[in-house]
Design a protein around this motif. Sequence first.
Motif, short mmCIF file in Angstrom:
data_model
loop_
_atom_site.label_atom_id
_atom_site.label_comp_id
_atom_site.label_asym_id
_atom_site.label_seq_id
_atom_site.Cartn_x
_atom_site.Cartn_y
_atom_site.Cartn_z
N ALA A 60 0.66 -1.13 -0.03
CA ALA A 60 0.06 0.04 -0.03
C ALA A 60 0.81 1.38 -0.11
O ALA A 60 0.54 2.23 -0.47
CB ALA A 60 -0.89 -0.13 1.09
N GLN A 61 2.10 0.99 0.63
CA GLN A 61 2.85 2.42 0.72
C GLN A 61 4.14 2.17 -0.22
O GLN A 61 4.98 3.12 -0.03
CB GLN A 61 3.55 2.61 2.04
N GLY A 62 3.82 1.29 -1.11
CA GLY A 62 5.30 1.16 -2.02
C GLY A 62 5.00 1.99 -3.17
O GLY A 62 4.90 3.39 -3.28
N THR A 63 4.93 1.46 -4.52
CA THR A 63 4.75 2.28 -5.77
C THR A 63 3.21 2.54 -6.03
O THR A 63 2.41 1.80 -5.40
CB THR A 63 5.22 1.39 -6.93
N ASP A 64 2.93 3.20 -7.06
CA ASP A 64 1.51 3.39 -7.32
C ASP A 64 0.90 2.07 -7.88
O ASP A 64 -0.28 1.77 -7.63
CB ASP A 64 1.45 4.46 -8.32
N GLU A 65 1.70 1.39 -8.56
CA GLU A 65 1.41 0.19 -9.14
C GLU A 65 1.12 -0.94 -8.17
O GLU A 65 0.01 -1.74 -8.06
CB GLU A 65 2.36 -0.58 -10.08
N SER A 66 1.81 -1.21 -6.77
CA SER A 66 1.74 -2.09 -5.94
C SER A 66 0.41 -1.50 -5.19
O SER A 66 -0.32 -2.37 -4.71
CB SER A 66 2.84 -2.17 -5.06
N ARG A 67 0.24 -0.27 -4.97
CA ARG A 67 -0.93 0.28 -3.93
C ARG A 67 -2.26 -0.28 -5.06
O ARG A 67 -3.21 -0.60 -4.38
CB ARG A 67 -0.62 1.71 -3.89
N VAL B 275 -2.77 2.42 8.94
CA VAL B 275 -1.58 2.63 8.80
C VAL B 275 -1.21 2.61 7.49
O VAL B 275 -0.06 3.00 7.16
CB VAL B 275 -0.87 1.64 9.96
N SER B 276 -1.75 1.90 6.58
CA SER B 276 -1.57 1.64 5.20
C SER B 276 -2.06 2.94 4.48
O SER B 276 -1.95 3.01 3.30
CB SER B 276 -2.09 0.25 4.57
#
Lengths: 313, 95
Positions: A206-213, A266-267
């Motif tokens: 969730a807090q990674g890249t736009d794609e992972s989110r 938190v995410s």
Amino acid sequence: MSHSAPDPSHEDGSPYDDALLGSDASHWAFGTDFEDPLAGVDTTLPDGVDARTLATYCLMLADDALVASHRLSEWCSRAPDLEEDIALANVALDLLGQARLLLARAAAADASVVPALPDGSPVPPEDALAFFREAHDFRNVRLGEVPNGDFGHTIARLLLFSTARLALLERLTASRDHVLAAVAAKGVKETTYHRDYAGRWFLTLAQGTDESRRRVEAGLAEVWPLYGELLRTHPVEAEVAAAGVGVDPATVADEVDVVLEQVFSVSGVQRPGVPPLAGVTGRYGRDGLHTEALSRLLAEMQVVARAHPMGQW
Amino acid sequence: MSEREWPLYEVFVRGKRGLNHVHVGSLHAADDDMAVRHARDVYTRRNEGVSIWVVRSDAITASSPDEKDPLFAPSGDKVYRHPTFYTIPDDVPHM
């Protein structure tokens, strides 16, 4: 296994030599007995509970674990990297172990739940339950059976599943049934790790890249309609809970929700607004009502065992 | 798939009755916490450990194979540095 004769080709010390394992057989987590999974455990029925009801309840807990385990094992060799491949397989194996003990408990409580096999078949009752029941005899919630999506989908599903299961198992350690209490005590440690694993990855994605989110949010939205069914009370669950043997999932719904809310907040992820998937004429996974995906899953899982009902494994 | 690889970590595990952490291998992880989790999943599945250390591989300074002779050869003929020239009395334990 003896460690008395060290292999000279490993004179500089394999990591798995005596320094780590010693010659202590207890490093095999659940003993080395692969014959009777309930060996040495008191399997007498607690009074005040119907054998068939207890067996059915054990099938519910077992089938949740078995089906979730199978979906996770489908990641084998396909996970994003080697470390996650092994991590997911570890979770799948933990759940398979829980399923095996619970299926054995179901069979010990009421042998009439075990499908009939040809005379002389060496297939143990827990295997007969896993491999020779039809989809409509499975009591798992539908959350576990829907096909895998991407890694984000798997993490979202595992988060919901392990959070609810951990809350259930924590209460189940107080069961009046000695086997269920023992299985729950073992399962709590395992499931704590599963929830931790899923929660960490949920936050990371969730807090990674736009794609992972995007992916983890899409995965969550996809499994969310099946969340409510996890915490819905089936009459069998109400009955075993009243007898002090099982846990009514509705009683842990609030605490499960609090944990999920913490992970979401938190995410920075919004709770999905999609409505719950309805049952069919009031029937759900716990009643044996499933999606088509379960039949396909079972076809793959059961085909070899069914082709060899006299097989010795 | 991934353009950048996760950094490499070295893993050390201490067994139940082991006194020290033993190097068991390496793995990739995005950060230190994930490396501990990965180490647990990859290297302690058979109940090998009670404690894990991980360290970024690029944080380790190693001796070079080129220096092997100047570093290690000089000690090769100093047999008197081994405590093997004493007779140990029978009543001295743990030797």
